[in-house]
Design an enzyme around this catalytic site. Sequence first.
Site, PDB file in Angstrom:
ATOM      1  N   ASP A  46      76.305 -10.621 -24.639  1.00  7.44           N
ATOM      2  CA  ASP A  46      76.893  -9.467 -24.341  1.00  7.44           C
ATOM      3  C   ASP A  46      78.180  -9.681 -23.748  1.00  7.44           C
ATOM      4  OD1 ASP A  46      75.423  -6.587 -24.067  1.00  7.44           O
ATOM      5  OD2 ASP A  46      76.722  -6.710 -22.183  1.00  7.44           O
ATOM      6  N   TYR A  51      85.626  -6.057 -20.347  1.00  2.00           N
ATOM      7  CA  TYR A  51      85.553  -7.249 -19.635  1.00  2.00           C
ATOM      8  C   TYR A  51      86.668  -8.159 -19.658  1.00  2.00           C
ATOM      9  CZ  TYR A  51      80.383  -5.718 -19.478  1.00  2.00           C
ATOM     10  OH  TYR A  51      79.601  -5.192 -19.380  1.00  2.00           O
ATOM     11  N   HIS A 107      80.481   2.390 -24.431  1.00  2.00           N
ATOM     12  CA  HIS A 107      80.091   1.698 -23.044  1.00  2.00           C
ATOM     13  C   HIS A 107      79.729   2.765 -21.985  1.00  2.00           C
ATOM     14  CE1 HIS A 107      81.700  -2.071 -20.699  1.00  2.00           C
ATOM     15  NE2 HIS A 107      80.695  -1.523 -20.031  1.00  2.00           N
ATOM     16  N   LEU A 189      68.554  -8.329 -12.678  1.00  4.01           N
ATOM     17  CA  LEU A 189      68.360  -8.883 -11.202  1.00  4.01           C
ATOM     18  C   LEU A 189      68.793  -8.330 -10.208  1.00  4.01           C
ATOM     19  CD1 LEU A 189      69.251 -12.937 -12.323  1.00  4.01           C
ATOM     20  CD2 LEU A 189      67.056 -11.713 -12.122  1.00  4.01           C
ATOM     21  N   SER A 230      74.910 -15.675 -15.426  1.00  7.37           N
ATOM     22  CA  SER A 230      75.247 -16.635 -14.181  1.00  7.37           C
ATOM     23  C   SER A 230      76.254 -17.396 -14.660  1.00  7.37           C
ATOM     24  CB  SER A 230      74.017 -17.529 -14.207  1.00  7.37           C
ATOM     25  OG  SER A 230      74.317 -18.250 -13.036  1.00  7.37           O
ATOM     26  N   ARG A 235      71.105 -22.184 -12.979  1.00  6.81           N
ATOM     27  CA  ARG A 235      70.643 -20.864 -13.314  1.00  6.81           C
ATOM     28  C   ARG A 235      70.439 -19.958 -14.581  1.00  6.81           C
ATOM     29  NH1 ARG A 235      73.854 -17.777  -8.334  1.00  6.81           N
ATOM     30  NH2 ARG A 235      72.464 -18.214  -6.744  1.00  6.81           N
TER      31      ARG A 235
HETATM   32  P1  NAP Z   1      72.588  -9.578 -12.976  1.00 10.76           P
HETATM   33  O1  NAP Z   1      72.564 -10.431 -14.252  1.00 10.76           O
HETATM   34  O2  NAP Z   1      71.458  -8.840 -12.591  1.00 10.76           O
HETATM   35  O3  NAP Z   1      72.988 -10.558 -11.802  1.00 10.76           O
HETATM   36  C1  NAP Z   1      74.234 -11.470 -11.952  1.00 10.76           C
HETATM   37  C2  NAP Z   1      74.199 -12.010 -10.405  1.00 10.76           C
HETATM   38  O4  NAP Z   1      72.752 -12.562  -9.963  1.00 10.76           O
HETATM   39  C3  NAP Z   1      75.172 -13.021 -10.394  1.00 10.76           C
HETATM   40  O5  NAP Z   1      75.916 -12.781  -8.870  1.00 10.76           O
HETATM   41  C4  NAP Z   1      74.645 -14.274 -10.409  1.00 10.76           C
HETATM   42  O6  NAP Z   1      75.076 -15.417  -9.686  1.00 10.76           O
HETATM   43  C5  NAP Z   1      73.352 -14.198  -9.948  1.00 10.76           C
HETATM   44  N1  NAP Z   1      72.239 -14.737 -10.380  1.00 10.76           N
HETATM   45  C6  NAP Z   1      72.015 -15.102 -11.570  1.00 10.76           C
HETATM   46  N2  NAP Z   1      71.017 -15.792 -12.034  1.00 10.76           N
HETATM   47  C7  NAP Z   1      70.165 -15.860 -10.616  1.00 10.76           C
HETATM   48  C8  NAP Z   1      69.075 -16.621 -10.453  1.00 10.76           C
HETATM   49  N3  NAP Z   1      68.329 -17.471 -11.217  1.00 10.76           N
HETATM   50  N4  NAP Z   1      68.897 -16.732  -9.021  1.00 10.76           N
HETATM   51  C9  NAP Z   1      69.583 -16.013  -8.130  1.00 10.76           C
HETATM   52  N5  NAP Z   1      70.828 -15.215  -8.655  1.00 10.76           N
HETATM   53  C10 NAP Z   1      71.268 -15.176  -9.909  1.00 10.76           C
HETATM   54  O7  NAP Z   1      73.952  -8.526 -13.074  1.00 10.76           O
HETATM   55  P2  NAP Z   1      75.016  -8.278 -14.020  1.00 10.76           P
HETATM   56  O8  NAP Z   1      76.015  -9.395 -14.183  1.00 10.76           O
HETATM   57  O9  NAP Z   1      75.679  -6.997 -13.357  1.00 10.76           O
HETATM   58  O10 NAP Z   1      74.432  -7.773 -15.403  1.00 10.76           O
HETATM   59  C11 NAP Z   1      74.092  -8.641 -16.342  1.00 10.76           C
HETATM   60  C12 NAP Z   1      74.857  -8.284 -17.651  1.00 10.76           C
HETATM   61  O11 NAP Z   1      74.460  -6.917 -17.892  1.00 10.76           O
HETATM   62  C13 NAP Z   1      76.472  -8.301 -17.339  1.00 10.76           C
HETATM   63  O12 NAP Z   1      76.776  -9.510 -17.613  1.00 10.76           O
HETATM   64  C14 NAP Z   1      76.986  -7.526 -18.438  1.00 10.76           C
HETATM   65  O13 NAP Z   1      76.753  -8.382 -19.651  1.00 10.76           O
HETATM   66  C15 NAP Z   1      75.687  -6.289 -18.495  1.00 10.76           C
HETATM   67  N6  NAP Z   1      76.416  -5.179 -17.825  1.00 10.76           N
HETATM   68  C16 NAP Z   1      76.465  -4.045 -18.521  1.00 10.76           C
HETATM   69  C17 NAP Z   1      77.019  -2.819 -17.812  1.00 10.76           C
HETATM   70  C18 NAP Z   1      77.311  -1.655 -18.584  1.00 10.76           C
HETATM   71  O14 NAP Z   1      78.021  -0.690 -18.137  1.00 10.76           O
HETATM   72  N7  NAP Z   1      76.945  -1.567 -19.781  1.00 10.76           N
HETATM   73  C19 NAP Z   1      77.007  -2.769 -16.442  1.00 10.76           C
HETATM   74  C20 NAP Z   1      77.039  -4.101 -15.658  1.00 10.76           C
HETATM   75  C21 NAP Z   1      76.283  -5.179 -16.422  1.00 10.76           C
HETATM   76  P3  NAP Z   1      76.147 -16.599 -10.443  1.00 10.76           P
HETATM   77  O15 NAP Z   1      76.839 -16.007 -11.566  1.00 10.76           O
HETATM   78  O16 NAP Z   1      76.861 -17.159  -9.048  1.00 10.76           O
HETATM   79  O17 NAP Z   1      74.766 -17.355 -10.816  1.00 10.76           O
END
Ligand code: NAP
Length: 276
Positions: A46, A51, A107, A189, A230, A235
Amino acid sequence: MVSVPHLTLNNGVSIPQLGFGVFQVPRGQTQRVVEDAMEAGYRHIDTAAAYGNEAGVGAAIAASGIPREEIFITTKLRNGEQGTAAEAFEASRRALGVDVIDLYLIHWPVPSQGLFVNAWQALEKIHAAGRARAIGVSNFLANHLETLLAAADVVPAVNQIELHPTFQQAVLSATTRAHGIAVEAYSPLGQGADVAAGAVTALAKKHGATPAQIVLAWHLGIGNIVIPKSVDGRRMRENLGAAEISLGRDEMEAVTARERGARVGADPAEAAFTQM
Ligand code: NAP
């Protein structure tokens, strides 16, 4: 390798339920990070034009040697390009280096711009031309969905929204599903904040799993598509391993009881980010 379940979208397209998000993965690291993710077993990536890392995703896909049809790619239309969606789509497709995008999303609705219905009509043309296998939306609230559906020929396949145990958007999820639209959970998460809770760590201990795996297994149990991010190989594998954990009804309810109204991102009713 972990076997990830697939869901069938409302147009028959199959999507791996557990994918890999690349928001905030720095441009210079994206190829390496996505190669690691594919090596770990992810087949659903994704990204978004906003980005700034589509080219890195594309380079990783090209370098992987994995057949294109085995990888599901989502990207998203920038808010500032809702008036020029056809051109923006072509730029994303070229950056990713692929002929067809699997899922193309608006988006954010950016209601203050008043352009998302026009943008949707452009996405419908892209879909009809076979350039995107599925089209959908992200950050759409119920009123945005209703405005869109009143003018749409194609019902969005997906609504990608912020969703995690402390911010579940239960009403919006139910409304989205009632329209036949799949719910895709972003920040699953809570950007890491939702893994420390006592209820989650107790379940992790019981299952010999990690707290993040419990949270992701909860999403999968609900039927959400889920895209944790991640940059760390360990992870990445840990998160993918959630596909092998299933929670019982009481266990699901224990995680559901974590609702706190704790949004970590922006409110789509107001967010504009037109620079994005
Ligand atoms: P997330 O996936 O909930 O959390 C990512 C964070 O958690 C990072 O700091 C990561 O650190 C940490 N993490 C990952 N695995 C872990 C584990 N097993 N244990 C502890 N911590 C862990 O948040 P997100 O990146 O905001 O959301 C995921 C995806 O959703 C994004 O990458 C994007 O593709 C999409 N998104 C979309 C929108 C939208 O507007 N459509 C907005 C936000 C996000 P490390 O990387 O250091 O492991």
